[in-house]
Design a protein around this motif. Structure first.
Motif, PDB file in Angstrom:
ATOM      1  N   ALA A   1       0.808  -1.219   0.000  1.00 40.72           N
ATOM      2  CA  ALA A   1       0.000   0.000   0.000  1.00 40.72           C
ATOM      3  C   ALA A   1       0.840   1.268   0.000  1.00 40.72           C
ATOM      4  N   CYS A   2       2.132   1.147   0.291  1.00 41.97           N
ATOM      5  CA  CYS A   2       2.976   2.342   0.385  1.00 41.97           C
ATOM      6  C   CYS A   2       3.264   2.889  -1.013  1.00 41.97           C
ATOM      7  N   PRO A   3       2.916   4.157  -1.271  1.00 46.15           N
ATOM      8  CA  PRO A   3       3.178   4.696  -2.608  1.00 46.15           C
ATOM      9  C   PRO A   3       4.669   4.836  -2.905  1.00 46.15           C
ATOM     10  N   ASN A   4       5.477   4.773  -1.860  1.00 46.72           N
ATOM     11  CA  ASN A   4       6.909   4.993  -2.065  1.00 46.72           C
ATOM     12  C   ASN A   4       7.721   3.708  -2.094  1.00 46.72           C
ATOM     13  N   VAL A   5       7.061   2.555  -2.032  1.00 50.56           N
ATOM     14  CA  VAL A   5       7.775   1.297  -2.251  1.00 50.56           C
ATOM     15  C   VAL A   5       7.439   0.873  -3.673  1.00 50.56           C
TER      16      VAL A   5
ATOM     17  N   CYS B   1      10.249   7.986   2.901  1.00 47.39           N
ATOM     18  CA  CYS B   1       8.845   7.985   3.347  1.00 47.39           C
ATOM     19  C   CYS B   1       8.244   9.354   3.071  1.00 47.39           C
ATOM     20  N   GLY B   2       7.042   9.383   2.512  1.00 51.70           N
ATOM     21  CA  GLY B   2       6.401  10.657   2.187  1.00 51.70           C
ATOM     22  C   GLY B   2       5.188  10.934   3.055  1.00 51.70           C
ATOM     23  N   SER B   3       5.082  10.240   4.200  1.00 49.70           N
ATOM     24  CA  SER B   3       3.983  10.485   5.152  1.00 49.70           C
ATOM     25  C   SER B   3       2.584  10.342   4.559  1.00 49.70           C
ATOM     26  N   SER B   4       2.390   9.365   3.680  1.00 49.96           N
ATOM     27  CA  SER B   4       1.027   9.167   3.190  1.00 49.96           C
ATOM     28  C   SER B   4       0.225   8.362   4.202  1.00 49.96           C
ATOM     29  N   GLN B   5       0.932   7.673   5.084  1.00 52.50           N
ATOM     30  CA  GLN B   5       0.330   6.932   6.186  1.00 52.50           C
ATOM     31  C   GLN B   5      -0.620   5.819   5.758  1.00 52.50           C
ATOM     32  N   ASN B   6      -0.447   5.296   4.561  1.00 55.00           N
ATOM     33  CA  ASN B   6      -1.245   4.130   4.161  1.00 55.00           C
ATOM     34  C   ASN B   6      -0.852   2.908   4.972  1.00 55.00           C
ATOM     35  N   CYS B   7       0.441   2.808   5.286  1.00 53.10           N
ATOM     36  CA  CYS B   7       0.951   1.611   5.948  1.00 53.10           C
ATOM     37  C   CYS B   7       0.180   1.317   7.222  1.00 53.10           C
TER      38      CYS B   7
ATOM     39  N   PRO C   1      14.289   3.357  -3.785  1.00 52.46           N
ATOM     40  CA  PRO C   1      15.080   2.344  -3.086  1.00 52.46           C
ATOM     41  C   PRO C   1      14.515   1.970  -1.715  1.00 52.46           C
ATOM     42  N   PHE C   2      13.344   2.480  -1.354  1.00 57.35           N
ATOM     43  CA  PHE C   2      12.824   2.357   0.023  1.00 57.35           C
ATOM     44  C   PHE C   2      12.723   0.913   0.504  1.00 57.35           C
ATOM     45  N   ILE C   3      13.261   0.666   1.689  1.00 58.05           N
ATOM     46  CA  ILE C   3      13.216  -0.656   2.316  1.00 58.05           C
ATOM     47  C   ILE C   3      11.802  -0.965   2.822  1.00 58.05           C
ATOM     48  N   GLY C   4      11.015   0.073   3.101  1.00 57.96           N
ATOM     49  CA  GLY C   4       9.605  -0.139   3.442  1.00 57.96           C
ATOM     50  C   GLY C   4       9.267  -0.009   4.913  1.00 57.96           C
ATOM     51  N   PRO C   5       7.966   0.222   5.196  1.00 64.01           N
ATOM     52  CA  PRO C   5       7.518   0.469   6.564  1.00 64.01           C
ATOM     53  C   PRO C   5       7.707  -0.718   7.516  1.00 64.01           C
ATOM     54  N   GLN C   6       7.592  -1.940   7.026  1.00 62.55           N
ATOM     55  CA  GLN C   6       7.745  -3.106   7.913  1.00 62.55           C
ATOM     56  C   GLN C   6       9.118  -3.068   8.585  1.00 62.55           C
TER      57      GLN C   6
ATOM     58  N   LEU D   1       2.807   1.891  12.777  1.00 61.67           N
ATOM     59  CA  LEU D   1       3.987   2.105  11.931  1.00 61.67           C
ATOM     60  C   LEU D   1       4.373   3.573  11.805  1.00 61.67           C
ATOM     61  N   THR D   2       3.371   4.449  11.741  1.00 60.84           N
ATOM     62  CA  THR D   2       3.724   5.860  11.549  1.00 60.84           C
ATOM     63  C   THR D   2       4.308   6.460  12.821  1.00 60.84           C
ATOM     64  N   THR D   3       3.930   5.898  13.972  1.00 65.28           N
ATOM     65  CA  THR D   3       4.560   6.352  15.214  1.00 65.28           C
ATOM     66  C   THR D   3       6.022   5.929  15.198  1.00 65.28           C
ATOM     67  N   ALA D   4       6.260   4.689  14.774  1.00 65.94           N
ATOM     68  CA  ALA D   4       7.647   4.210  14.675  1.00 65.94           C
ATOM     69  C   ALA D   4       8.433   5.099  13.719  1.00 65.94           C
ATOM     70  N   ILE D   5       7.813   5.464  12.599  1.00 67.66           N
ATOM     71  CA  ILE D   5       8.515   6.273  11.608  1.00 67.66           C
ATOM     72  C   ILE D   5       8.858   7.651  12.178  1.00 67.66           C
ATOM     73  N   ALA D   6       7.901   8.272  12.869  1.00 59.77           N
ATOM     74  CA  ALA D   6       8.176   9.593  13.453  1.00 59.77           C
ATOM     75  C   ALA D   6       9.278   9.490  14.502  1.00 59.77           C
TER      76      ALA D   6
HETATM   77  S1  SF4 Z   1       3.826   6.758   5.767  1.00 58.73           S
HETATM   78 FE1  SF4 Z   1       3.939   4.555   5.420  1.00 58.73          FE
HETATM   79  S2  SF4 Z   1       2.861   4.209   3.486  1.00 58.73           S
HETATM   80 FE2  SF4 Z   1       3.318   6.386   3.583  1.00 58.73          FE
HETATM   81  S3  SF4 Z   1       5.261   6.664   2.519  1.00 58.73           S
HETATM   82 FE3  SF4 Z   1       5.731   6.398   4.684  1.00 58.73          FE
HETATM   83  S4  SF4 Z   1       6.096   4.235   4.920  1.00 58.73           S
HETATM   84 FE4  SF4 Z   1       5.017   4.483   2.975  1.00 58.73          FE
END
Ligand code: SF4
Ligand code: SF4
Ligand code: FES
Lengths: 216, 253
Positions: free
Chosen positions: B167-171, B215-221, B176-181, B231-236
């Motif tokens: 679902a991530c638009p950036n994977v 990551c572009g903060s679309s928050q689909n993950c 080269p994104f490794i991804g939210p997981q 996941l978005t808390t982990a990313i922040a």
């Molecule tokens: S917030 Fe999640 S789905 Fe959106 S770009 Fe970042 S990792 Fe991908």
């Protein structure tokens, strides 16, 4: 548009941090010099609501800033070009999917890219018509020059679209910037930040639209 | 089985592919409906009787499953466009025909089967483990508070299903994104007191080419994760840790 299939990750230790540094500079450039300048610029233009005289006085004051071109180039033009070029690169490597995943954040993710492009086209035109063009031809920028320009309905609509795009891009950029800088970590604080930024958008957009109409 | 459901049919439309190099094509099936049927049981009906909607006998549809209770992550696929677990998706809650597509962010092996190994490679890359005794004992680890356990528990439920990457638009192939997981797992292993011995090595991946900058903060993950992992808390939080780490490690140079 990239296809959706990824290749295997390779195992080399990641030592290249340029992407990380560029992404932080991209966020910083958008928030600090560009964001602050845009707000200042919108406030200056809002002076037109109080009449041509007040507006012209303010322009004269701004143009009297010593070393103005130096500030314009280092604090506005360079950050702007960098922000725009890196932003376009980012839009090319993403694959928006808001048609399938219709979540608010995902729609905003797409809009952030769309408004970025509209803003860039608008800013190039705007800088040409009111800064570089007059500078080269020696025309004085004043309330009447802007009024004449905006009297054309196509240009007026283009201005409304461009200004609203820029303000959306800025306000939404604050919410994502707060995540990029690790400030709003959890969903609750992110929600509050979004509400505040919506407020910022409404106020700035309202002010900008009223200012534009006051030139007519 | 009640008498009223006997005659009902479930219409399925599957995007198939015969081999890794083959072309993909759509094929329709209709299978008898049973109460509480999920997408896996519908696929099992095709397996029992691999005849398509035109009445032709075809190769049975290939897909993966194990646990049937949303814990193994094997059965992810795009159901009516959106990625989710086939085992926990009830047929009568879906619009028909039900479209089934592979998660083609990953290389498609056959029909709905994809190769998710990039996620396992990512776990190796981020050192997704806690270092324990080697040639000598390291002693017992520090105690972990209940709060800390609660927070870590959510991340520990990741089943490497790949929904977040799909679902991530950036994977995608251009990024080269490794991804939210992987980001969620960096957070998980970095918050473990013994796991944090390798904190900086994981942060190297976070601030690297394949890392968080993509990551572009679309928050689909976070929306699609079947386990509800924040996941978005982990990313922040990793943005904050990564920013600090990048700055300090540079200033110390
Ligand atoms: S917030 Fe999640 S789905 Fe959106 S770009 Fe970042 S990792 Fe991908
Ligand atoms: S984080 Fe969630 S969606 Fe992503 S692989 Fe793990 S369980 Fe699946
Ligand atoms: S079969 Fe294990 S998650 Fe669906």
């Amino acid at each position: 548009m990239p296809s959706n299939t990824v290749t295997q990750l390779n195992y080399t230790a990641s030592t290249r941090k340029s992407r990380f540094v560029l992404s932080r500079l991209h966020s910083l450039a958008g928030l600090l010099p560009l964001g602050i300048f845009m707000v200042e610029h919108l406030l200056s233009n809002a002076l037109a609501i109080f009449g041509a005289e007040r507006y012209n006085e303010h322009i004269a004051m701004l143009q009297a800033i010593p070393f103005l071109p130096l500030f314009e180039i280092t604090l506005i033009a360079i950050p702007l070009l960098f922000h725009a070029i890196y932003g376009i690169y980012l839009s090319f490597i993403s694959k928006p999917n808001a048609n399938v995943y219709k979540y608010q954040r995902n729609i905003y993710f797409m809009l952030q890219r769309v408004t970025g492009i509209i803003t860039l086209i608008f800013v190039i035109y705007h800088v040409w018509s009111f800064r570089l063009g007059p500078l080269l031809s020696g025309t004085e920028v004043s309330h009447s020059l802007v009024s004449e320009h905006l009297a054309n309905p196509f240009i007026f609509v283009f201005y409304i679209t461009g200004v609203i795009s820029a303000i959306f891009h800025f306000s939404n950029g604050i919410t994502t910037g707060l995540i990029t800088w690790g400030i709003t970590a959890g969903p609750a604080s992110q929600r509050v930040a979004r509400k505040i930024c919506t407020g910022v958008f409404v106020i700035l957009a309202g002010m900008a639209v009223v200012s534009l109409f006051s030139f007519l | 089985m009640t008498a009223t459901t006997v005659d009902k049919l479930v219409q399925l439309k599957v995007r198939r592919k015969d081999s890794t190099t083959g072309e993909s094509y759509w094929e329709e099936f209709s299978v008898p409906f049973r109460t509480n049927m999920n997408v896996i049981s519908a696929l099992m009906e095709i397996q029992k009787n691999p005849v398509n909607a035109k009445g032709e006998k075809v190769r049975s549809v290939a897909w993966e499953y194990n646990c049937l209770e949303e814990v193994c992550g094997a059965c992810s696929m795009r159901i009516n466009g959106k990625v989710r677990q086939a085992c926990s998706t009830l047929v009568d809650r879906l619009e028909q025909p039900i479209t089934l597509e592979p998660m083609d962010t990953f290389p498609v092996e056959k029909d709905l089967v994809v190769d998710r190994s990039r996620m396992f490679n990512a776990l190796q890359k981020i050192k997704g483990w806690v270092p324990i005794d080697g040639t000598y004992g390291l002693g017992s680890g520090p105690l972990i508070s209940a709060d800390h356990q609660q927070e870590a528990y959510k991340y520990s439920t990741c089943m490497t299903c790949g929904c977040c990457l799909e679902a991530c638009p950036n994977v995608n192939s251009g990024s080269p994104f490794i991804g939210p997981q992987a980001m969620g797992q960096v957070k998980y292993f970095n918050m473990h007191p013994t796991g944090s011995l390798q904190k900086n090595e994981r942060l190297e991946v976070v601030i690297g080419e394949e890392g968080i900058a993509n990551c572009g903060s679309s928050q689909n993950c976070v929306q699609v994760c079947p386990k509800g992992i924040p996941l978005t808390t982990a990313i922040a939080e990793l943005n904050r840790d990564g920013n600090r780490y990048a700055l300090w490690s540079w200033l110390k140079k």
